[in-house]
Design a protein around this motif. Structure first.
Motif, PDB file in Angstrom:
ATOM      1  N   ILE A  65       5.914   9.864  -2.341  1.00 56.41           N
ATOM      2  CA  ILE A  65       5.369   8.511  -2.236  1.00 56.41           C
ATOM      3  C   ILE A  65       5.941   7.869  -0.979  1.00 56.41           C
ATOM      4  CG2 ILE A  65       5.180   6.269  -3.369  1.00 56.41           C
ATOM      5  CD1 ILE A  65       5.816   7.932  -6.024  1.00 56.41           C
ATOM      6  N   THR A  66       5.053   7.337  -0.137  1.00 55.91           N
ATOM      7  CA  THR A  66       5.456   6.714   1.117  1.00 55.91           C
ATOM      8  C   THR A  66       4.864   5.314   1.201  1.00 55.91           C
ATOM      9  OG1 THR A  66       5.377   8.885   2.167  1.00 55.91           O
ATOM     10  CG2 THR A  66       5.461   6.987   3.624  1.00 55.91           C
ATOM     11  N   SER A  67       5.703   4.361   1.621  1.00 57.04           N
ATOM     12  CA  SER A  67       5.252   3.001   1.872  1.00 57.04           C
ATOM     13  C   SER A  67       6.155   2.388   2.929  1.00 57.04           C
ATOM     14  CB  SER A  67       5.307   2.158   0.604  1.00 57.04           C
ATOM     15  OG  SER A  67       4.856   0.844   0.895  1.00 57.04           O
ATOM     16  N   LEU A  68       5.555   1.870   3.969  1.00 53.72           N
ATOM     17  CA  LEU A  68       6.310   1.319   5.094  1.00 53.72           C
ATOM     18  C   LEU A  68       7.294   2.388   5.569  1.00 53.72           C
ATOM     19  CD1 LEU A  68       6.916  -2.269   3.661  1.00 53.72           C
ATOM     20  CD2 LEU A  68       5.117  -1.551   5.240  1.00 53.72           C
ATOM     21  N   ALA A  69       8.571   2.092   5.582  1.00 52.94           N
ATOM     22  CA  ALA A  69       9.572   3.069   6.036  1.00 52.94           C
ATOM     23  C   ALA A  69      10.248   3.789   4.873  1.00 52.94           C
ATOM     24  CB  ALA A  69      10.616   2.360   6.890  1.00 52.94           C
ATOM     25  N   SER A  87       0.861  -1.172   0.000  1.00 56.05           N
ATOM     26  CA  SER A  87       0.000   0.000   0.000  1.00 56.05           C
ATOM     27  C   SER A  87       0.898   1.223   0.000  1.00 56.05           C
ATOM     28  CB  SER A  87      -0.896   0.008   1.241  1.00 56.05           C
ATOM     29  OG  SER A  87      -1.833  -1.031   1.159  1.00 56.05           O
ATOM     30  N   LEU A  88       0.540   2.215  -0.791  1.00 56.44           N
ATOM     31  CA  LEU A  88       1.327   3.438  -0.923  1.00 56.44           C
ATOM     32  C   LEU A  88       0.451   4.637  -0.587  1.00 56.44           C
ATOM     33  CD1 LEU A  88       2.698   2.772  -4.530  1.00 56.44           C
ATOM     34  CD2 LEU A  88       3.846   2.180  -2.400  1.00 56.44           C
ATOM     35  N   ASP A  99      -4.405   7.240  -1.335  1.00 55.01           N
ATOM     36  CA  ASP A  99      -3.949   5.920  -0.891  1.00 55.01           C
ATOM     37  C   ASP A  99      -4.097   4.950  -2.045  1.00 55.01           C
ATOM     38  OD1 ASP A  99      -3.285   6.606   1.778  1.00 55.01           O
ATOM     39  OD2 ASP A  99      -5.404   6.526   2.326  1.00 55.01           O
ATOM     40  N   VAL A 100      -3.026   4.239  -2.347  1.00 51.92           N
ATOM     41  CA  VAL A 100      -3.003   3.297  -3.464  1.00 51.92           C
ATOM     42  C   VAL A 100      -2.719   1.907  -2.909  1.00 51.92           C
ATOM     43  CG1 VAL A 100      -1.772   2.638  -5.569  1.00 51.92           C
ATOM     44  CG2 VAL A 100      -2.199   5.054  -5.078  1.00 51.92           C
ATOM     45  N   ARG A 101      -3.607   0.974  -3.194  1.00 55.91           N
ATOM     46  CA  ARG A 101      -3.411  -0.414  -2.775  1.00 55.91           C
ATOM     47  C   ARG A 101      -3.069  -1.242  -4.010  1.00 55.91           C
ATOM     48  NH1 ARG A 101      -5.335  -3.205   1.356  1.00 55.91           N
ATOM     49  NH2 ARG A 101      -6.418  -4.594  -0.070  1.00 55.91           N
ATOM     50  N   LEU A 102      -1.800  -1.562  -4.154  1.00 55.48           N
ATOM     51  CA  LEU A 102      -1.360  -2.301  -5.336  1.00 55.48           C
ATOM     52  C   LEU A 102      -1.952  -3.704  -5.386  1.00 55.48           C
ATOM     53  CD1 LEU A 102       2.376  -1.222  -5.531  1.00 55.48           C
ATOM     54  CD2 LEU A 102       0.428  -0.309  -6.790  1.00 55.48           C
ATOM     55  N   LEU A 103      -2.282  -4.271  -4.247  1.00 59.72           N
ATOM     56  CA  LEU A 103      -2.815  -5.633  -4.193  1.00 59.72           C
ATOM     57  C   LEU A 103      -4.232  -5.741  -4.763  1.00 59.72           C
ATOM     58  CD1 LEU A 103      -2.169  -8.508  -3.303  1.00 59.72           C
ATOM     59  CD2 LEU A 103      -3.034  -7.951  -1.044  1.00 59.72           C
ATOM     60  N   ASP A 104      -4.913  -4.603  -4.916  1.00 58.11           N
ATOM     61  CA  ASP A 104      -6.300  -4.639  -5.399  1.00 58.11           C
ATOM     62  C   ASP A 104      -6.432  -5.225  -6.805  1.00 58.11           C
ATOM     63  OD1 ASP A 104      -7.243  -3.655  -3.041  1.00 58.11           O
ATOM     64  OD2 ASP A 104      -7.577  -1.613  -3.765  1.00 58.11           O
ATOM     65  N   LYS A 105      -5.388  -5.063  -7.639  1.00 59.38           N
ATOM     66  CA  LYS A 105      -5.412  -5.598  -9.007  1.00 59.38           C
ATOM     67  C   LYS A 105      -4.029  -6.145  -9.338  1.00 59.38           C
ATOM     68  CE  LYS A 105      -6.648  -2.494 -11.978  1.00 59.38           C
ATOM     69  NZ  LYS A 105      -7.103  -1.384 -12.810  1.00 59.38           N
ATOM     70  N   LYS A 106      -3.962  -7.040 -10.306  1.00 59.63           N
ATOM     71  CA  LYS A 106      -2.685  -7.617 -10.729  1.00 59.63           C
ATOM     72  C   LYS A 106      -1.885  -6.663 -11.610  1.00 59.63           C
ATOM     73  CE  LYS A 106       0.205 -11.055 -10.875  1.00 59.63           C
ATOM     74  NZ  LYS A 106       1.178 -11.126  -9.816  1.00 59.63           N
ATOM     75  N   SER A 107      -2.567  -5.725 -12.276  1.00 57.49           N
ATOM     76  CA  SER A 107      -1.864  -4.756 -13.110  1.00 57.49           C
ATOM     77  C   SER A 107      -2.536  -3.386 -12.988  1.00 57.49           C
ATOM     78  CB  SER A 107      -1.813  -5.213 -14.568  1.00 57.49           C
ATOM     79  OG  SER A 107      -3.107  -5.304 -15.098  1.00 57.49           O
TER      80      SER A 107
END
Length: 133
Positions: A86-90, A73-74, A117-125
């Motif tokens: 752009i921030t994700s984790l640390a 998630s970004l 908020d961007v959730r990359l896991l929501d789609k494969k591409s």
């Protein structure tokens, strides 16, 4: 596996499983250049991240390249003119935008002027589009 893994071996086992999962569940992001002139990748990342493959070729106007990222998630902060943070984790990454950039969108949603908020896991591409005027 987990019953016999104790101490440091347990940590190594869990990390290895996490790396394998991140590599196998990575997502593709098609990066499109709409009229921005040739964009040159900056791929200096100090550590190796499983499932991360960044394009090494320049991105010409009208062309596209593909990046592969772990399904993280970004948070994308487009509230500062000329910059995307752009921030994700640390990890924190800032991208300077030229004055010619009129829009940056992710899956058709503009990232400029707001925090997204961007959730990359929501789609494969996914598709990231840079548009210049």
């Amino acid at each position: 596996i987990f019953k016999s893994a104790r101490g440091p071996l347990a940590v190594v086992t869990i990390v290895a499983i996490g790396i394998a999962v991140m590599s196998q569940t990575s997502v593709d992001i098609k990066i499109e250049n709409r009229g921005c002139g040739t964009l040159y990748p900056s791929t200096s990342i100090p550590i190796s991240i499983p499932g991360l493959v960044l394009p090494s070729d320049p991105l010409v106007s009208g062309g596209s390249v593909t990046a592969t990222l772990p399904p993280l998630s970004l948070t994308v902060d487009g509230t500062t003119s000329g910059t995307l943070k752009i921030t994700s984790l640390a990890f924190n990454f800032s991208m300077q935008l030229s004055s010619a950039v009129s829009n940056v969108s992710f899956d058709g949603v503009s990232l400029l002027g707001k925090v997204t908020d961007v959730r990359l896991l929501d789609k494969k591409s996914h598709t990231l589009t840079m548009t210049c005027s």
